[in-house]
Design a protein around this motif. Structure first.
Motif, PDB file in Angstrom:
ATOM      1  N   ASN A 196      14.016   1.845  -3.999  1.00  0.00           N
ATOM      2  CA  ASN A 196      13.686   1.694  -2.576  1.00  0.00           C
ATOM      3  C   ASN A 196      12.335   1.026  -2.366  1.00  0.00           C
ATOM      4  OD1 ASN A 196      16.061   2.943  -1.623  1.00  0.00           O
ATOM      5  ND2 ASN A 196      15.179   4.945  -2.049  1.00  0.00           N
ATOM      6  N   ASP A 197      11.980   0.112  -3.290  1.00  0.00           N
ATOM      7  CA  ASP A 197      10.745  -0.645  -3.150  1.00  0.00           C
ATOM      8  C   ASP A 197      10.986  -1.833  -2.231  1.00  0.00           C
ATOM      9  OD1 ASP A 197       9.442   1.040  -4.835  1.00  0.00           O
ATOM     10  OD2 ASP A 197       9.781  -0.172  -6.628  1.00  0.00           O
ATOM     11  N   ILE A 198       9.899  -2.475  -1.822  1.00  0.00           N
ATOM     12  CA  ILE A 198      10.013  -3.632  -0.943  1.00  0.00           C
ATOM     13  C   ILE A 198      10.413  -4.853  -1.743  1.00  0.00           C
ATOM     14  CG2 ILE A 198       8.726  -5.204   0.568  1.00  0.00           C
ATOM     15  CD1 ILE A 198       6.986  -2.930   1.331  1.00  0.00           C
ATOM     16  N   ILE A 199      11.403  -5.551  -1.263  1.00  0.00           N
ATOM     17  CA  ILE A 199      11.750  -6.823  -1.886  1.00  0.00           C
ATOM     18  C   ILE A 199      11.574  -7.966  -0.888  1.00  0.00           C
ATOM     19  CG2 ILE A 199      13.355  -5.787  -3.503  1.00  0.00           C
ATOM     20  CD1 ILE A 199      15.630  -6.776  -1.737  1.00  0.00           C
ATOM     21  N   ILE A 200      11.182  -7.663   0.322  1.00  0.00           N
ATOM     22  CA  ILE A 200      10.957  -8.708   1.316  1.00  0.00           C
ATOM     23  C   ILE A 200       9.542  -9.250   1.158  1.00  0.00           C
ATOM     24  CG2 ILE A 200      10.624  -9.112   3.778  1.00  0.00           C
ATOM     25  CD1 ILE A 200      13.002  -7.556   4.375  1.00  0.00           C
ATOM     26  N   ARG A 201       9.432 -10.564   1.185  1.00  0.00           N
ATOM     27  CA  ARG A 201       8.136 -11.195   1.041  1.00  0.00           C
ATOM     28  C   ARG A 201       7.219 -10.848   2.211  1.00  0.00           C
ATOM     29  NH1 ARG A 201      10.614 -16.978   1.152  1.00  0.00           N
ATOM     30  NH2 ARG A 201      11.806 -15.846   2.712  1.00  0.00           N
ATOM     31  N   ASN A 202       5.979 -10.565   1.903  1.00  0.00           N
ATOM     32  CA  ASN A 202       4.932 -10.406   2.911  1.00  0.00           C
ATOM     33  C   ASN A 202       5.161  -9.275   3.909  1.00  0.00           C
ATOM     34  OD1 ASN A 202       3.748 -12.753   1.792  1.00  0.00           O
ATOM     35  ND2 ASN A 202       5.034 -14.043   3.077  1.00  0.00           N
ATOM     36  N   CYS A 203       6.030  -8.335   3.620  1.00  0.00           N
ATOM     37  CA  CYS A 203       6.225  -7.222   4.539  1.00  0.00           C
ATOM     38  C   CYS A 203       5.017  -6.283   4.428  1.00  0.00           C
ATOM     39  CB  CYS A 203       7.514  -6.476   4.209  1.00  0.00           C
ATOM     40  SG  CYS A 203       8.018  -5.346   5.516  1.00  0.00           S
ATOM     41  N   PRO A 204       4.300  -6.058   5.513  1.00  0.00           N
ATOM     42  CA  PRO A 204       3.020  -5.352   5.406  1.00  0.00           C
ATOM     43  C   PRO A 204       3.112  -3.847   5.232  1.00  0.00           C
ATOM     44  CG  PRO A 204       3.431  -5.962   7.675  1.00  0.00           C
ATOM     45  CD  PRO A 204       4.545  -6.563   6.866  1.00  0.00           C
ATOM     46  N   TYR A 205       4.249  -3.239   5.595  1.00  0.00           N
ATOM     47  CA  TYR A 205       4.341  -1.783   5.573  1.00  0.00           C
ATOM     48  C   TYR A 205       5.481  -1.347   4.649  1.00  0.00           C
ATOM     49  CZ  TYR A 205       1.555  -2.420   9.785  1.00  0.00           C
ATOM     50  OH  TYR A 205       0.583  -2.809  10.677  1.00  0.00           O
ATOM     51  N   PRO A 206       5.163  -0.758   3.505  1.00  0.00           N
ATOM     52  CA  PRO A 206       6.213  -0.335   2.572  1.00  0.00           C
ATOM     53  C   PRO A 206       6.942   0.929   2.994  1.00  0.00           C
ATOM     54  CG  PRO A 206       4.071   0.226   1.685  1.00  0.00           C
ATOM     55  CD  PRO A 206       3.816  -0.570   2.936  1.00  0.00           C
ATOM     56  N   SER A 207       6.300   1.715   3.866  1.00  0.00           N
ATOM     57  CA  SER A 207       6.918   2.979   4.278  1.00  0.00           C
ATOM     58  C   SER A 207       6.358   3.400   5.630  1.00  0.00           C
ATOM     59  CB  SER A 207       6.654   4.077   3.239  1.00  0.00           C
ATOM     60  OG  SER A 207       5.275   4.410   3.220  1.00  0.00           O
ATOM     61  N   LEU A 208       7.012   4.384   6.225  1.00  0.00           N
ATOM     62  CA  LEU A 208       6.543   4.916   7.509  1.00  0.00           C
ATOM     63  C   LEU A 208       5.167   5.548   7.387  1.00  0.00           C
ATOM     64  CD1 LEU A 208       9.919   6.482   8.684  1.00  0.00           C
ATOM     65  CD2 LEU A 208       8.712   4.617   9.838  1.00  0.00           C
ATOM     66  N   ALA A 209       4.859   6.051   6.212  1.00  0.00           N
ATOM     67  CA  ALA A 209       3.563   6.713   6.013  1.00  0.00           C
ATOM     68  C   ALA A 209       2.388   5.756   6.208  1.00  0.00           C
ATOM     69  CB  ALA A 209       3.510   7.329   4.617  1.00  0.00           C
TER      70      ALA A 209
END
Length: 352
Positions: free
Chosen positions: A119-132
């Motif tokens: 459940n890691d980020i695979i989208i480029r440049n997405c600034p927020y990896p989680s709600l936390a």
């Protein structure tokens, strides 16, 4: 007869000295005339000299290539899968370069697969990896303020979605409490990969809204055609509530809702407000917000979406029947697209 035997001996790669000794034996033959013996001696010398030159002089470039190709073909016959054959065919440097390309590709695939599993980020440049990583106000706006005319519904499940567009990324929070049916449909579209084949932002009107949702892919056109029921509107309705005393407009910039054509008409067409707007959600039940954009990056992207086509962008009927054809792409070269969306995190607000 003697000359024929000598040539046959040379073809079997006999040494020059051995040939010379053989001719010496023939030269001792007393029954042969002197002239014959001299001719035999000269012929043998010429053959021996030819063998010596052939075996010791350096080969030309074309001769070396032919010799190498003969060796390769010989190895293919005896050992068709031998690694040396492949290396010799492509050359050592080119083979190493090919191996590096293959290795890099395999490593990329493995990393993406691991990211999916973890459940890691695979989208480029997405600034927020989680709600936390979001602030409390971003996760759950609690009161009327300079952005929200009224406090949105509290609690419930919230979902973090990151969308990549031709102008940057959008970070979206979908709120189950704001509009449960609308939020659920959007998340279903995301998790099914609907946005990953490209969705044109087909109707973007300056200082108003941007409409999207019809897929660019012809194969995806029938997905999510079925309509869903309307959700109750939590914003105050009617023309007297378009703007409050503080100048806060009803439908905030970055609010997300559905485009519709009557009650219970929502399916896959969405709108996002480019600026705060008073008329939206004023009595049209399909315009109840189900989520909003969060983060500076999202609003920077929103401000860059192309609005030059306005109401004269791609026709909805053509998009719905054909997808985004090559002719339409040429006709609207400045059009922006959502490339793909990913659900990154999802929790009940009380569990974060």
């Amino acid at each position: 007869m003697a000359v024929k035997n000598v040539y046959k001996q040379s073809e079997s790669s006999a040494s020059c000295s051995a040939i010379y000794r053989q001719f010496g034996t023939w030269l001792k033959c007393s029954c042969c005339p002197v002239s014959v013996r001299i001719a035999i001696w000269v012929t043998g010398f010429i053959i021996a000299l030819h063998i010596f030159v052939f075996n010791h002089l350096p080969l030309s470039g074309s001769q070396l290539i032919r010799q190498q190709n003969m060796r390769i073909r010989s190895k293919r016959v005896s050992m068709p899968h031998h690694p040396d054959t492949i290396v010799a065919t492509f050359g050592e440097d080119s083979w190493k370069a090919r191996a590096k390309v293959v290795e890099a590709y395999q490593e990329k695939v493995l990393k993406e697969h691991a990211a999916k599993n973890n459940n890691d980020i695979i989208i480029r440049n997405c600034p927020y990896p989680s709600l936390a990583k979001l602030s409390e106000e971003q996760k759950m706006p609690r009161a009327a303020n300079e952005r929200h005319m009224v406090a949105p519904p509290q609690g419930g499940k919230i979902s973090l979605v990151c969308c990549d567009t031709t102008k940057g990324t959008f970070t979206i929070i979908a709120h189950d409490k704001w509009a449960p049916k609308g939020a659920a449909r959007f998340l279903e579209m995301v998790t099914s990969g609907y946005f990953n084949t490209g969705v044109p932002m087909m109707r973007c009107i300056k200082n108003f809204l941007c409409q999207f949702g019809l897929n660019a892919s012809k194969e995806k056109l029938k997905d999510f055609d079925e309509t869903i029921e309307d959700d109750p509107n939590w914003l105050p309705e009617g023309p007297t509530h378009r703007e409050n005393a503080l100048g806060i407009k009803r439908f905030a910039q970055g609010y997300l809702a559905y485009a519709g054509a009557g009650k219970h008409s929502r399916n896959k067409q969405l709108i996002v407000a480019l600026t705060p707007n008073g008329p939206l959600a004023g009595g049209s039940p399909w315009e109840v917000p189900w989520g909003e954009l969060v983060g500076e990056e999202s609003y920077r992207t929103l401000s860059q979406i192309y609005t030059g086509y306005g109401e004269d962008g791609p026709k909805q009927g053509m998009l719905h029947n054909r997808g985004m054809t090559e002719d339409m792409k040429l006709e609207f070269p400045e059009l922006d697209y959502i490339n793909y969306c990913e659900l990154l995190d999802e929790h009940d607000y009380g569990d974060i």
